[in-house]
Design a protein around this motif. Structure first.
Motif, short mmCIF file in Angstrom:
data_model
loop_
_atom_site.label_atom_id
_atom_site.label_comp_id
_atom_site.label_asym_id
_atom_site.label_seq_id
_atom_site.Cartn_x
_atom_site.Cartn_y
_atom_site.Cartn_z
N ASP A 193 0.85 -1.20 0.00
CA ASP A 193 0.00 0.00 0.00
C ASP A 193 0.88 1.25 0.00
OD1 ASP A 193 -2.31 1.53 0.18
OD2 ASP A 193 -2.89 0.80 2.16
N ASP A 194 0.33 2.34 -0.50
CA ASP A 194 1.00 3.65 -0.45
C ASP A 194 2.40 3.57 -1.06
OD1 ASP A 194 -1.29 4.26 0.96
OD2 ASP A 194 -0.31 4.22 2.92
N ASP A 208 0.45 5.38 -4.60
CA ASP A 208 -0.19 6.29 -3.67
C ASP A 208 -0.84 7.47 -4.39
OD1 ASP A 208 -0.39 6.75 -0.64
OD2 ASP A 208 0.11 8.73 -1.43
N GLU A 259 -4.43 4.52 -6.58
CA GLU A 259 -5.46 5.00 -5.63
C GLU A 259 -5.65 6.50 -5.70
OE1 GLU A 259 -5.05 3.40 -1.66
OE2 GLU A 259 -2.95 3.97 -1.59
MG MG Z 1 -3.07 3.56 0.24
#
Ligand code: MG
Ligand code: C2E
Ligand code: MG
Ligand code: MG
Length: 275
Positions: free
Chosen positions: A177-178, A200, A234
């Protein structure tokens, strides 16, 4: 005095010790029943076709006095006061139960992503917990993705690699993630058994015009493909961002442009309309 004076939406609230302690006490109480927590799911759609391929589970806390508390306020408190494992276990079990139900209802080819915090991931019984959860809920584990952040366990790479292999042997997928916002080295990409990178929002914001964001997102997508990882962007809020990412060969797109995080029944409707 309670916590009724707190404005949870102010940044100061996050910094004030007394308020953090109040929040901690309320969080502890909430964890006795878990009735104040619920999960929303944000759709992830195929960048080329718009078909729903996934959903990210995102926790919410309905505080009895203050209303909905966003995770950026209570997750750090849970981490700080040793409550994150309990909260994370509730989240994981709830999301697996939901995913199992959706699988039975015929929602095909939709993976459910679950955020796992560093504290939860490095707790000694995490793999056993996950195994038990999968068995209990009877979910098909190939439809479950664990989202970890880069910052997490790079300090002990060998231990992290072992843990990831144990999780993968349960049939789950692993996502970072990110991606790009942490400060770990890129070498983990070739040594860690990963399935997916999430670009991200910080790098999506400037698309399609910002040259730096163009370079970074395109490079991440190219690199992900060469390493055989799926890539998700995202924080996509505009059509022009979605178009740029689709043309750059990003696999999946998640963001307000398609949908905010929504209730399970709304997610099912969204799936029916986009499948
Ligand atoms: Mg994220
Ligand atoms: P994240 O995992 O990177 O989740 C994405 C966040 O971006 C979510 O915020 C989502 O609502 C938001 N988002 C998605 N699309 C857009 C967009 O187009 N524009 C904007 N402005 N925002 C968008 P949320 O739900 O407030 O969660 C924030 C963070 O809190 C998450 O970031 C994650 O780090 C943490 N979090 C949320 N739920 C959980 C959970 O169940 N477990 C754990 N450990 N952490 C969680
Ligand atoms: Mg996430
Ligand atoms: Mg984030």
């Amino acid at each position: 005095e309670g916590v009724s004076h707190i404005n949870f939406y102010s940044v100061e609230a996050n910094e004030d010790l007394k308020e953090r302690v109040d929040l901690q006490q309320d969080l502890r109480k909430a964890l006795q029943t878990n009735e104040e927590f619920f999960l929303l799911y944000q759709p992830q759609v195929d960048a080329q076709t718009g078909v729903v391929k996934g959903g990210e589970a995102l926790v919410r806390w309905r505080h009895p006095v203050n209303g909905i508390v966003p995770p950026f306020l209570f997750i750090p408190v849970a981490e700080q006061y040793g409550l994150m494992v309990a909260l994370g276990e509730w989240i994981f079990r709830r999301a697996c139960t939901q995913a199992a139900q959706w699988q039975q209802e015929g929602m095909k080819d939709v993976s459910i992503s679950i955020n796992v915090s560093g504290k939860q991931f490095s707790a000694p019984n995490f793999v056993d917990f996950v195994a038990q959860c999968l068995a209990e809920t009877q979910v098909d584990p190939s439809g479950i993705i664990i989202e970890l952040t880069e910052s997490l366990a790079m300090d002990d790479a060998a231990a992290t690699i072992n843990l990831l292999h144990e999780l993968k042997s349960l049939g789950l997928q692993i996502s970072v993630d990110d991606f790009g916002t942490g400060y770990s080295s890129l070498s983990y990409l070739k040594n860690f058994p990963l399935d997916e990178l999430k670009i991200d929002k910080a790098f999506v914001d400037g698309l399609p015009n910002d040259k730096g964001d163009q370079a970074i997102t395109s490079a991440i997508i190219t690199m992900a493909k060469k390493l055989s990882f799926k890539v998700v962007a995202e924080g996509v809020e505009h059509k022009e961002q979605a178009d740029y990412l689709a043309q750059a060969d990003c696999d999946l797109i998640q963001g307000y442009y398609f949908s905010k995080p929504i209730l399970p029944e709304e997610f099912m409707s969204f799936y029916r309309e986009h499948s």
